[in-house]
Design a protein around this motif. Structure first.
Motif, PDB file in Angstrom:
ATOM      1  N   ASN A  68       4.844  -9.212   3.791  1.00 36.32           N
ATOM      2  CA  ASN A  68       5.294  -8.681   2.509  1.00 36.32           C
ATOM      3  C   ASN A  68       5.214  -7.174   2.474  1.00 36.32           C
ATOM      4  O   ASN A  68       4.321  -6.568   3.084  1.00 36.32           O
ATOM      5  N   LEU A  72       3.775  -2.878  -4.820  1.00 40.70           N
ATOM      6  CA  LEU A  72       2.968  -2.822  -6.051  1.00 40.70           C
ATOM      7  C   LEU A  72       3.768  -3.106  -7.327  1.00 40.70           C
ATOM      8  O   LEU A  72       3.638  -2.388  -8.325  1.00 40.70           O
ATOM      9  N   SER A 100      -5.080  -0.526  -8.363  1.00 47.03           N
ATOM     10  CA  SER A 100      -4.557   0.166  -7.187  1.00 47.03           C
ATOM     11  C   SER A 100      -3.792   1.405  -7.629  1.00 47.03           C
ATOM     12  O   SER A 100      -2.557   1.471  -7.547  1.00 47.03           O
ATOM     13  N   ASN A 126      -8.545  -1.632  -5.087  1.00 44.14           N
ATOM     14  CA  ASN A 126      -7.814  -1.917  -3.850  1.00 44.14           C
ATOM     15  C   ASN A 126      -7.797  -0.670  -2.977  1.00 44.14           C
ATOM     16  O   ASN A 126      -7.123   0.304  -3.292  1.00 44.14           O
ATOM     17  N   PRO A 130      -2.174   3.637  -1.811  1.00 44.30           N
ATOM     18  CA  PRO A 130      -1.623   4.754  -1.059  1.00 44.30           C
ATOM     19  C   PRO A 130      -2.529   5.991  -1.157  1.00 44.30           C
ATOM     20  O   PRO A 130      -3.225   6.184  -2.128  1.00 44.30           O
ATOM     21  N   ASN A 193      -7.635  -7.506   3.081  1.00 42.74           N
ATOM     22  CA  ASN A 193      -6.255  -7.387   2.651  1.00 42.74           C
ATOM     23  C   ASN A 193      -5.369  -7.770   3.840  1.00 42.74           C
ATOM     24  O   ASN A 193      -5.866  -8.011   4.938  1.00 42.74           O
ATOM     25  N   SER A 194      -4.054  -7.831   3.613  1.00 40.26           N
ATOM     26  CA  SER A 194      -3.127  -8.207   4.695  1.00 40.26           C
ATOM     27  C   SER A 194      -3.274  -7.246   5.880  1.00 40.26           C
ATOM     28  O   SER A 194      -3.711  -6.092   5.716  1.00 40.26           O
TER      29      SER A 194
HETATM   30  C1  LIG Z   1       0.345  -1.973   0.085  1.00 42.09           C
HETATM   31  C2  LIG Z   1       0.268  -1.326  -1.286  1.00 42.09           C
HETATM   32  C3  LIG Z   1       1.652  -1.380  -1.939  1.00 42.09           C
HETATM   33  C4  LIG Z   1      -0.108   0.121  -1.096  1.00 42.09           C
HETATM   34  C5  LIG Z   1      -0.825  -1.999  -2.138  1.00 42.09           C
HETATM   35  C6  LIG Z   1      -0.460  -3.337  -2.765  1.00 42.09           C
HETATM   36  C7  LIG Z   1      -0.389  -4.453  -1.765  1.00 42.09           C
HETATM   37  C8  LIG Z   1       0.790  -5.115  -1.491  1.00 42.09           C
HETATM   38  C9  LIG Z   1       2.074  -4.758  -2.124  1.00 42.09           C
HETATM   39  O1  LIG Z   1       2.157  -4.735  -3.398  1.00 42.09           O
HETATM   40  O2  LIG Z   1       3.011  -4.497  -1.339  1.00 42.09           O
HETATM   41  N1  LIG Z   1       0.832  -6.123  -0.571  1.00 42.09           N
HETATM   42  C10 LIG Z   1      -0.306  -6.533   0.102  1.00 42.09           C
HETATM   43  O3  LIG Z   1      -0.277  -7.443   0.945  1.00 42.09           O
HETATM   44  N2  LIG Z   1      -1.474  -5.908  -0.169  1.00 42.09           N
HETATM   45  C11 LIG Z   1      -1.575  -4.874  -1.062  1.00 42.09           C
HETATM   46  O4  LIG Z   1      -2.684  -4.330  -1.245  1.00 42.09           O
END
Ligand SMILES: CC(C)(C)CCc1c(C(=O)O)[nH]c(=O)[nH]c1=O
Length: 310
Positions: A68, A72, A100, A126, A130, A193-194
């Motif tokens: 994914n 956000l 976040s 979180n 960024p 987290n991922s």
């Molecule tokens: C990756 C970010 C968009 C900076 C934070 C939100 C987030 C997202 C996301 O909203 O893309 N996807 C995830 O797997 N983990 C996350 O922490």
């Protein structure tokens, strides 16, 4: 068989709940989680103002999990704060608010606003949020993480947690633990987290499967289970007095058992919840209870953190 978990000064009726981001962006989704066998509820990571997120396709299921790059998408902090004002805390199911912010100031503004409300909701900040463009995500910038946690302590006087990205090097586990252990009100870390910036390729179309970032996205599901378990076990060892919440690769009682054996206080479900829906919680809890029965464990305390080494 007792699956309850006592932490953060309360006892929740089970050990499973959603990973932030999955089935938790809208109030209807949150209510469905609360009505399910989920033992707690956590909201989609909030930014100060609402966001549409990235262009679609931005999520893709694969045989081994998911990728994914949502970007956000969320209803904004005020929406989740309003939900937290109306939430039924008496159910015994804690409410966590994932934050976040797009800057340290935004994260601190949200923490201060939450502190003013005096609600039982617990913030999970979180750290994959960024950072300054051109720098790695906050959780991979140790100096920035140290500075952020000092600011969080000043902005919020209660107990809080952080969602950590996966680490892959013992020196990184040690560096993060040294920082995290400076903060007594940092009550828990959620690992993981991922796994960031994976790339899934479709050989029929000869293309990537998600639109943002030329196909790069965070991995979830089977891909991440060993990394998630390693992060849980390492931080369980390195953060005395803090709780570790396990997240990553949980799709049955088996993986939930592994996370708790590695030290997890509670366990979050992401990719599997995305596809199965909130019914996953009663299925996984039943499978975990069966596993415990076969093994002769009557509570999670009987085996939590007891992963054997050879
Ligand atoms: C990756 C970010 C968009 C900076 C934070 C939100 C987030 C997202 C996301 O909203 O893309 N996807 C995830 O797997 N983990 C996350 O922490």
């Amino acid at each position: 068989i007792d699956l309850s978990v006592t932490w953060l000064g309360q006892t929740m009726p089970g050990c499973l709940y959603n990973a932030s981001g999955v089935w938790c962006r809208e109030e209807g989704e949150l209510e469905a989680l609360h009505a399910s066998a989920a033992a707690a509820v956590i909201t989609k990571s909030a930014t100060l103002t609402p966001r549409d997120g990235n262009p679609e396709p931005r999520y893709c299921r694969t045989p081994l999990g998911s990728i994914n790059s949502m970007g956000l998408p969320n209803r904004g902090f005020d929406y989740y704060l309003d939900y937290a004002r109306r939430y039924r805390y008496g159910s015994g199911k804690p409410l966590f608010l994932s934050l976040s912010g797009l800057s340290l100031d935004d994260n601190c503004a949200m923490l201060r606003r939450l502190a003013e409300e005096g609600l039982p909701a617990v913030p999970e900040v979180n750290l994959s949020c960024p950072n300054v463009p051109g720098k790695p995500q906050l959780g991979y910038d140790f100096a920035a993480t140290a500075e952020a946690l000092e600011a969080f302590d000043a902005a919020y006087s209660g107990l809080y947690g952080v969602k950590l990205p996966p680490y892959f090097d013992p020196a990184h586990f040690a560096a993060m633990a040294e920082i995290l252990n400076r903060h007594p009100r940092l009550a828990f870390v959620t690992c993981i987290n991922s796994i960031g910036n994976g790339l899934v390729v479709d050989i029929d179309s000869e293309a990537v499967v998600i639109k943002p970032k030329d196909g790069l996205g965070g991995l979830g599901g089977d891909y991440v289970l060993p990394t998630a378990l390693a992060n849980v076990r390492e931080f369980f060892r390195l953060l005395p007095g803090k709780d570790v919440v396990g997240c990553g690769g949980v799709k049955s009682g088996r993986e939930a058992f592994m996370h708790i054996l590695a030290g997890a206080r509670a366990v979050q479900v992401g990719t599997c919840l995305y596809h199965e829906g909130p019914g996953a919680f009663s299925r996984i809890a039943g499978e975990l209870a069966m596993l415990m029965r076969v093994k002769g464990y009557r509570s999670l305390d009987a085996f939590r953190g007891r992963l054997r080494t050879l």
